[in-house]
Design an enzyme around this catalytic site. Structure first.
Site, PDB file in Angstrom:
ATOM      1  N   ASP A 264      14.635   2.381 -31.901  1.00 19.40           N
ATOM      2  CA  ASP A 264      14.529   2.427 -30.450  1.00 19.40           C
ATOM      3  C   ASP A 264      13.193   1.773 -30.091  1.00 19.40           C
ATOM      4  OD1 ASP A 264      15.507   4.961 -28.033  1.00 19.40           O
ATOM      5  OD2 ASP A 264      14.798   2.912 -27.771  1.00 19.40           O
TER       6      ASP A 264
HETATM    7  C1  GLC Z   1      14.823   2.907 -24.373  1.00 16.58           C
HETATM    8  C2  GLC Z   1      15.940   3.867 -24.717  1.00 16.58           C
HETATM    9  C3  GLC Z   1      17.090   3.219 -25.426  1.00 16.58           C
HETATM   10  C4  GLC Z   1      17.244   1.782 -24.970  1.00 16.58           C
HETATM   11  C5  GLC Z   1      16.011   1.038 -25.435  1.00 16.58           C
HETATM   12  C6  GLC Z   1      16.059  -0.442 -25.004  1.00 16.58           C
HETATM   13  O1  GLC Z   1      13.587   3.524 -24.591  1.00 16.58           O
HETATM   14  O2  GLC Z   1      15.579   5.035 -25.448  1.00 16.58           O
HETATM   15  O3  GLC Z   1      18.255   3.999 -25.120  1.00 16.58           O
HETATM   16  O4  GLC Z   1      18.414   1.215 -25.548  1.00 16.58           O
HETATM   17  O5  GLC Z   1      14.815   1.613 -24.951  1.00 16.58           O
HETATM   18  O6  GLC Z   1      16.008  -0.543 -23.620  1.00 16.58           O
END
Ligand code: GLC
Length: 722
Positions: A264
């Protein structure tokens, strides 16, 4: 390209090119006037042409023509390796559908698949290759802002929706020009953040993790998702992003996942804050050993992994393995032969918000809404004089969280929706919550529509809150309206289960509308006036008060259940009402339970019957129940089947959803629903990480929600007695 060619390509890559391949760059870095403004190690990033040309993947979005230019640039690097473009497309791209927690209330997995298919067609033509969806986190606590992205509190239903989403996004296969690769997230257990506080610790037994939290991720993997995203949280005190049991032993060796694992946002860097890594090198090394292939935005693979491999050369084959996984994904999409494959700006613009897509958005919005209360006030008649009021009455963004690829300008607001159907509506001129004016208008009206809830910016990521009630101005308005004898229909726009116990007694009707997406206002108007039926049923419990959270229907009985929760059949001591598991200031039960939802007609359930009182190895049992539409309107009823295993080698949930039917019934019509119960339905994960089936009694329950249930039972025996 054949595997052999991919291997040759890998052998031709320098270490630097490999490190960039496992690194994900933000799309904004490609903009002309870009200057790094990232937090963490990325703040030092030098975005030169080489980096732009060799980035393994890119997160973000530019205009479709820009995406075409970008791809040409990326494919012009030394080894002509195209980039993968990835983005959060959670509930629609330009045509926005209800938030997943809303769409789940349709209990219609085909509808989920269709909406994901539309999102894939719009996004792929726009130049995107992969979406960070479905979010398959099981949720039990609406203090957490991200419940809006989930499909709710039931493992089995979440699994059905996760597989439907993967099939919708990936269509006939990721090699198709209109497919998106699906990335299931957040692996694993992010929805169990303690106290519903965002990014908080997650800690649970492995048995509960397996029996409750993992099922939907597994279903997404079984459905063929090509990526898995690691969660921010810990699992057994090891952050998911460096948890080798989770990412390798379970995901790859047990489940056979063969796609790529991506972190993430910056979660690799967060290993330092979690205090399991002392610096970027250690974080990069731990993540690679655990099984992470792509580093989203921490930069540690790009900046630190090379140095780490000098210290630990045995990491190099792991880097090669990660790069190969990414090259294979690009190969599956046919991007080596045609880097621009699928990107088609002209087609994209034809697809955006086209009539067919908007019609699906309207259907999905209708089916996502849940009628929680109706004291014979809905549906409204066209000639009914209505006052419109409330803090959310004029809200323009009804798309919900994670809809940034959509445009609130495209959203039908509630006033517009009411106008489209020709409703007779009076709106206050001095503001939607102007007490005097609203009450004066209401005295000249038959009904007041009070639109409350939470603005979209108070939902989704980083929006945990401890107060789940309507805004004070809405509650005051409601109490005044009731005091003067007005009839009030409350419409709740929210990304979570609100606490409505303090307003419920003053409302003549309550409609839970969630954030319905592009067609919001029209769908709400259609439901309120009976042009469409409310058919949705809750997939998350609505608490009586925040103090009950986490709250869910499929919990364990405890050794001191309240009388109503105790097992029939005398297996336990006489239950008193003091020394039992309860609160002295609140009921145990939710205000509205899992599976609950009203409609404009009524249903009667009778005659739950089983085909046998015994089930044996290899056998099944049919459970049948009769359902009659006893009202005057046609309706679609969600008939639910639950099982309870009253005695197990470990404690078992008081009940578990195992099947359901969507039953269309004409007024007066009665149908028999037949369910087949198999051995698979009786199994559970024990504390030795085995999925087991234990002989003994099983209680079968069927009904309109998780509380109003007809009961019967059978015994599973290992062998027939002579
Ligand atoms: C965010 C979220 C995740 C998302 C990622 C990219 O922090 O936790 O769900 O896909 O960043 O945007």
């Amino acid at each position: 390209m054949e595997e052999k060619k991919l291997q040759e390509l890998l052998n031709n890559m320098t270490e630097k090119e490999k490190l960039v391949q496992v690194f994900q760059l933000a799309a904004c870095c490609y903009e002309e006037d870009f200057t790094p403004n990232f937090t963490g190690p990325m703040r030092d990033i030098q975005v030169d042409d080489t980096l732009k040309k060799t980035a393994g993947s890119v997160i973000g979005l530019l205009e479709p023509e820009e995406m075409q230019r970008l791809q040409k640039l990326c494919a012009s690097g030394p080894n002509h390796i195209p980039a993968l473009f990835m983005l959060d497309i959670i509930h629609g791209f330009k045509t926005i559908f209800p938030i997943p927690l809303g769409l789940a209330c349709s209990w219609d997995t085909e509808l989920m698949q269709k909406t994901c298919r539309v999102a894939a067609r719009e996004a792929r033509a726009s130049g995107i290759h992969a979406t960070f969806a479905p979010m398959a986190d099981l949720v039990r606590d609406s203090r957490w802002g991200r419940v809006m992205e989930s499909t709710g509190e039931d493992p089995w239903l979440n699994a059905r929706f996760a597989e439907a989403a993967v099939k919708g996004f990936q269509g006939e296969g990721v090699g198709e020009k209109d497919s998106l690769m699906s990335c299931v997230k957040h692996f694993a257990g992010y929805g169990a953040a303690e106290a519903g506080r965002e990014y908080n610790t997650v800690d649970m037994s492995r048995g509960v993790l397996r029996d409750m939290y993992l099922e939907a991720y597994h279903a997404a993997v079984e459905a063929g998702c090509r990526l898995v995203m690691t969660a921010f949280n810990t699992i057994e005190r090891v952050p998911a992003t460096c948890n080798k049991w989770l990412l390798t032993t379970l995901l790859r060796e047990e489940w056979g996942f063969d796609g790529a694992v991506i972190t993430d946002w910056n979660s690799m860097n967060e290993l330092l804050a979690h205090s399991v890594a002392g610096d970027g090198k250690e974080a990069a090394g731990k993540a690679l050993k655990a099984g992470v292939d792509i580093d989203m935005m921490s930069g540690h693979y790009l900046f630190d992994l090379g140095k780490k491999m000098e210290e630990e050369p045995e990491l190099r084959p792991l880097l090669d393995q990660a790069v190969m996984r990414i090259l294979r994904l690009k190969n599956e999409m046919g991007l080596f032969e045609d880097p621009g494959r699928g990107t088609d700006p002209k087609l994209a613009r034809q697809l955006y918000l086209c009539e067919e897509h908007r019609a699906l958005a309207l259907e999905a919005a209708h089916k996502s809404m849940v009628l929680l209360k109706n004291e014979r006030v809905l549906p409204l008649k066209k000639e009914c004089r209505v006052t419109l009021a409330g803090s959310m009455a004029g809200a323009e963004n009804l798309l919900g969280g994670w809809s940034f690829t959509g445009d609130a300008q495209d959203c039908i607001t509630i006033p517009e929706g009411l106008k489209q159907i020709g409703a007779n509506v009076a709106a206050p001129r001095h503001g939607w919550i102007d007490m005097d004016e609203v009450c004066a208008l209401a005295r000249q009206s038959d009904v007041t529509l009070l639109i409350g809830g939470e603005p979209v910016e108070e939902t989704a990521e980083a929006n945990s809150k401890t107060n789940l009630r309507l805004k004070e101005e809405d509650r005051k308005l409601l109490y005044s309206l009731k005091e003067q004898g007005s009839r009030v229909v409350l419409v709740v726009l929210s990304g979570r289960a609100f606490v409505l116990s303090d307003v419920e007694p003053y409302c003549d009707a309550i409609l839970q509308a969630w954030f319905p997406g592009t067609e919001a206002g029209r769908a709400i108007a259609d439901i309120l006036y009976g042009i469409a039926q409310p058919e949705g049923k809750l997939t998350i419990s609505f608490p009586y008060t925040e103090g009950q959270l986490p709250l869910y229907y499929n919990g364990f009985r405890t050794g001191r259940p309240q009388k109503e929760e105790a097992l029939t059949g005398g297996e336990i001591n006489e239950v008193d009402e003091i020394y039992v598991s309860h609160y002295i200031d609140c009921q145990n039960k939710p205000l509205y339970p899992f599976g609950y939802g009203l409609s404009y007609t009524d249903y009667a359930y009778r005659d739950l019957k089983l085909s046998s009182e015994y089930m044996y190895p290899g056998g099944t049992i049919q459970a049948s129940v009769k359902v009659k539409n006893t009202g005057e309107r046609v309706g679609r009823e969600i008939v639910q089947l639950y099982l309870c295993d009253p005695v197990g080698s470990v404690v078992r949930p008081v009940k578990e959803l195992k099947a359901y039917r969507l039953l269309e019934l004409q007024p007066g019509e009665e149908q028999e629903c037949i369910f087949t119960i198999s051995e698979e339905d009786l199994k559970f994960w024990d504390n030795e990480e085995k999925k087991v089936l234990e002989p003994g009694r099983f209680i079968v329950m069927a009904g309109p929600d998780s509380e109003r249930l007809l009961k019967s039972e059978f015994v599973y025996k290992l062998k027939k007695e002579r």
